[in-house]
Design a protein around this motif. Structure first.
Motif, short mmCIF file in Angstrom:
data_model
loop_
_atom_site.label_atom_id
_atom_site.label_comp_id
_atom_site.label_asym_id
_atom_site.label_seq_id
_atom_site.Cartn_x
_atom_site.Cartn_y
_atom_site.Cartn_z
N GLN A 1 -2.51 -14.44 96.36
CA GLN A 1 -2.45 -15.30 97.54
C GLN A 1 -3.25 -16.59 97.35
N VAL A 2 -4.29 -16.53 96.54
CA VAL A 2 -5.12 -17.70 96.24
C VAL A 2 -5.08 -17.93 94.73
N PRO A 3 -3.98 -18.44 94.21
CA PRO A 3 -3.81 -18.55 92.75
C PRO A 3 -4.83 -19.47 92.08
N ASP A 4 -5.41 -20.40 92.84
CA ASP A 4 -6.42 -21.28 92.24
C ASP A 4 -7.69 -20.53 91.86
N ALA A 5 -7.83 -19.29 92.34
CA ALA A 5 -8.98 -18.46 91.96
C ALA A 5 -8.64 -17.52 90.81
N ASN A 6 -7.37 -17.41 90.49
CA ASN A 6 -6.93 -16.53 89.40
C ASN A 6 -6.81 -17.36 88.13
N VAL A 7 -7.96 -17.89 87.68
CA VAL A 7 -7.97 -18.86 86.59
C VAL A 7 -9.07 -18.55 85.59
N GLN A 8 -9.01 -19.27 84.49
CA GLN A 8 -9.99 -19.10 83.41
C GLN A 8 -10.29 -20.47 82.81
N ASN B 1 -9.16 -27.36 79.19
CA ASN B 1 -8.01 -26.83 79.92
C ASN B 1 -8.45 -25.79 80.94
N LEU B 2 -7.57 -25.57 81.91
CA LEU B 2 -7.75 -24.50 82.88
C LEU B 2 -6.52 -23.62 82.80
N ILE B 3 -6.73 -22.34 82.52
CA ILE B 3 -5.60 -21.40 82.42
C ILE B 3 -5.40 -20.75 83.77
N LYS B 4 -4.20 -20.91 84.34
CA LYS B 4 -3.88 -20.30 85.63
C LYS B 4 -2.92 -19.13 85.38
N PHE B 5 -3.29 -17.96 85.85
CA PHE B 5 -2.50 -16.76 85.60
C PHE B 5 -1.49 -16.53 86.73
N HIS B 6 -0.33 -16.00 86.35
CA HIS B 6 0.74 -15.78 87.31
C HIS B 6 0.81 -14.34 87.80
N TYR C 1 -8.47 -2.26 77.11
CA TYR C 1 -9.72 -2.79 77.67
C TYR C 1 -9.92 -4.27 77.36
N GLN C 2 -8.93 -4.91 76.76
CA GLN C 2 -9.04 -6.34 76.48
C GLN C 2 -8.14 -7.12 77.44
N GLY C 3 -8.57 -8.33 77.75
CA GLY C 3 -7.81 -9.15 78.69
C GLY C 3 -8.35 -9.01 80.09
N GLY C 4 -7.46 -9.05 81.06
CA GLY C 4 -7.87 -9.01 82.45
C GLY C 4 -8.10 -10.43 82.97
N THR C 5 -7.67 -10.69 84.19
CA THR C 5 -7.85 -12.02 84.76
C THR C 5 -9.04 -12.07 85.72
N ALA C 6 -9.53 -10.92 86.17
CA ALA C 6 -10.71 -10.83 87.03
C ALA C 6 -11.22 -9.40 86.95
N SER C 7 -12.44 -9.18 87.43
CA SER C 7 -13.06 -7.85 87.35
C SER C 7 -13.56 -7.40 88.70
N ILE C 8 -13.71 -6.07 88.81
CA ILE C 8 -14.34 -5.48 90.00
C ILE C 8 -15.35 -4.45 89.53
N SER C 9 -16.53 -4.45 90.17
CA SER C 9 -17.59 -3.49 89.84
C SER C 9 -18.06 -2.85 91.13
N ALA D 1 -14.34 -19.15 98.47
CA ALA D 1 -14.42 -18.68 99.85
C ALA D 1 -13.06 -18.24 100.37
N GLN D 2 -11.99 -18.97 100.01
CA GLN D 2 -10.64 -18.58 100.41
C GLN D 2 -10.27 -17.22 99.83
N LEU D 3 -10.65 -16.98 98.57
CA LEU D 3 -10.36 -15.68 97.96
C LEU D 3 -11.11 -14.57 98.68
N MET D 4 -12.38 -14.79 99.00
CA MET D 4 -13.15 -13.77 99.69
C MET D 4 -12.59 -13.49 101.08
#
Length: 430
Positions: free
Chosen positions: A275-282, A287-292, A343-351, A412-415
């Motif tokens: 929903q907030v693709p600008d936060a799904n980035v690296q 460059n900025l990599i945006k994940f789909h 265990y490699q990759g991932g666009t974001a993490s949760i702990s 903030a939009q992502l949260m």
């Protein structure tokens, strides 16, 4: 013909590993697919299979050896039909200087920063001996001796041809020249990053760092030093999510599936990132990599460290599928059975540390990802519900963001999106 068995690269980033255990011995006959050894990488202990058939003629690297470079010949195999006794044995390929038995309790092998030294003292380690122009000692032994103030010329080597190795330094006493540092070295000591010895008189033991722990230390230090973190925290009312979880688990009971709170939080984060693709980035240099799609790495505690298996395409998977995958990945992670691609990759993490009663914490970003969500325990608190003060089950969530890639407003939009999904969980099923 003799076949050289080399240290394999068990992951794309592996440069060296620990030969934890041999599962064969010299003289054993093996065929393709037989297990030869257990090899410890920076993430897991993995089994190494034979590719060719034949007889093990020589084990070149003993089990417990650390820092064995990829490509090093670790054993030789006499091909099918060849006389193993007559098969030529190549000279052992040089191991990394770190490759020494695990039983050695010398402090960890990670290279420390240079120690501030006293006034220069002639290096006795360079004096001539009968077998060459220099005293024989491994580079690692020389470095440790220099840091500890040891005189190598007074130490008897146990390595090949009398070479001094790391194990020979145990119990050696510093030379008088370095035992008493000069005032200048004492003044510089606070800025040195050398490992501090244990306080005298305090019972303790020195535990050698595993490959995993060294990588964790290196990567997270790098993260805090090079990634500009900022943190956003908010509270989420869990009452509706807990009710939905209970209702879904009743319906899934016949299928043997049980949803955890963490499964629903993983789903909520995955949808929020879409929903907030600008936060799904690296961040990637210029460059900025945006994940789909959202691939979520979930932190799993394992003996000796942690690992982050990845659930791919979280937004496109059902909750039951996420629960099944999460349970399987976590179990195999604790058993050290994950494959590198898991265990490699991932666009974001949760702990999630809520199961330990932790109310709130700030997690360190796992590079090169752009964010990680830290989740605390849900507990009963005063909370405004439908405009009135009431008691609700409230969970605190904190997002850590890489400010190079994600601005404060985007974070903030992502949260906000995550909070909305948690507090209205039926929208995750739409």
């Amino acid at each position: 013909m003799t076949i050289n068995i080399q240290m394999p690269a068990l992951s794309p980033t592996m440069e060296e590993g620990t030969l934890a255990k041999w599962l064969v011995k010299e003289g054993d006959t093996v065929k393709s697919g037989d297990l030869l050894a257990e090899i410890e990488t920076d993430k897991a202990t993995m089994e190494f299979e034979a590719v060719d058939e034949g007889t093990i003629t020589k084990i070149m690297v003993p089990e417990g050896s650390e820092g064995v470079k990829v490509g090093t010949v670790i054993a030789t195999l006499a091909g099918e039909g060849e006389d193993a006794a007559e098969a030529p044995t190549p000279a052992a390929a040089p191991l990394a200087e770190k490759a020494e038995p695990k039983a050695d309790a010398t402090p960890a092998k990670a290279e420390p920063a240079p120690v501030a030294k006293a006034d220069p003292v002639p290096a006795k380690a360079e004096k001539s001996v009968s077998d060459g122009d220099r005293l024989k000692a491994s580079p690692l032994a020389r470095r440790l001796a220099e840091q500890s103030g040891l005189d190598l010329s007074t130490i008897e080597g146990s390595g090949p041809n009398g070479r001094i190795v790391k194990a020979d330094l145990d119990g050696a006493k510093p030379s008088a020249a370095t035992a008493a540092p000069s005032p200048s070295s004492q003044a510089a000591a606070p800025s040195a990053a050398a490992p501090a010895p244990a306080p005298e008189g305090v019972p303790s033991e020195t535990i050698k760092l595993s490959s995993m722990r060294k990588v964790i230390a290196r990567r997270l230090t790098e993260s805090k030093q090079t990634v500009p973190h900022f943190y956003l925290t908010l509270d989420c009312n869990l009452d509706k999510l807990l009710k939905l979880r209970g209702d879904l688990n009743k319906g899934l009971e016949s299928r043997g599936v049980k949803l955890s709170v963490n499964d629903l939080l993983i789903k909520a984060l995955g949808i929020a990132l879409t929903q907030v693709p600008d936060a799904n980035v690296q961040f990637s240099g210029d460059n900025l990599i945006k994940f789909h799609r959202a691939d979520i790495s979930m932190a799993v505690a394992i003996p000796g460290g942690l690992i982050t298996p990845v659930i791919t395409d979280v937004g496109g998977k059902s909750l039951s599928k996420i629960a099944t995958e999460a349970k399987d990945l976590a179990a195999r992670a604790r058993d050290g059975k994950l494959q590198p691609q898991e265990y490699q990759g991932g666009t974001a993490s949760i702990s999630n540390l809520g199961m330990f009663g932790i109310k709130q914490f700030d997690a360190v970003i796992n590079p090169p990802q752009g964010m990680i969500l830290a989740v605390g325990a849900g507990d009963k608190r005063p909370h405004v519900v439908d405009g009135a003060l009431a008691v609700a089950t409230v969970m605190t969530a904190t997002g850590s963001f890489d400010h190079r890639a994600i601005d404060g407003a985007v974070g903030a939009q992502l949260m906000q999106a995550f909070q909305a999904l948690v507090e209205n969980p039926l929208s995750m099923l739409a």
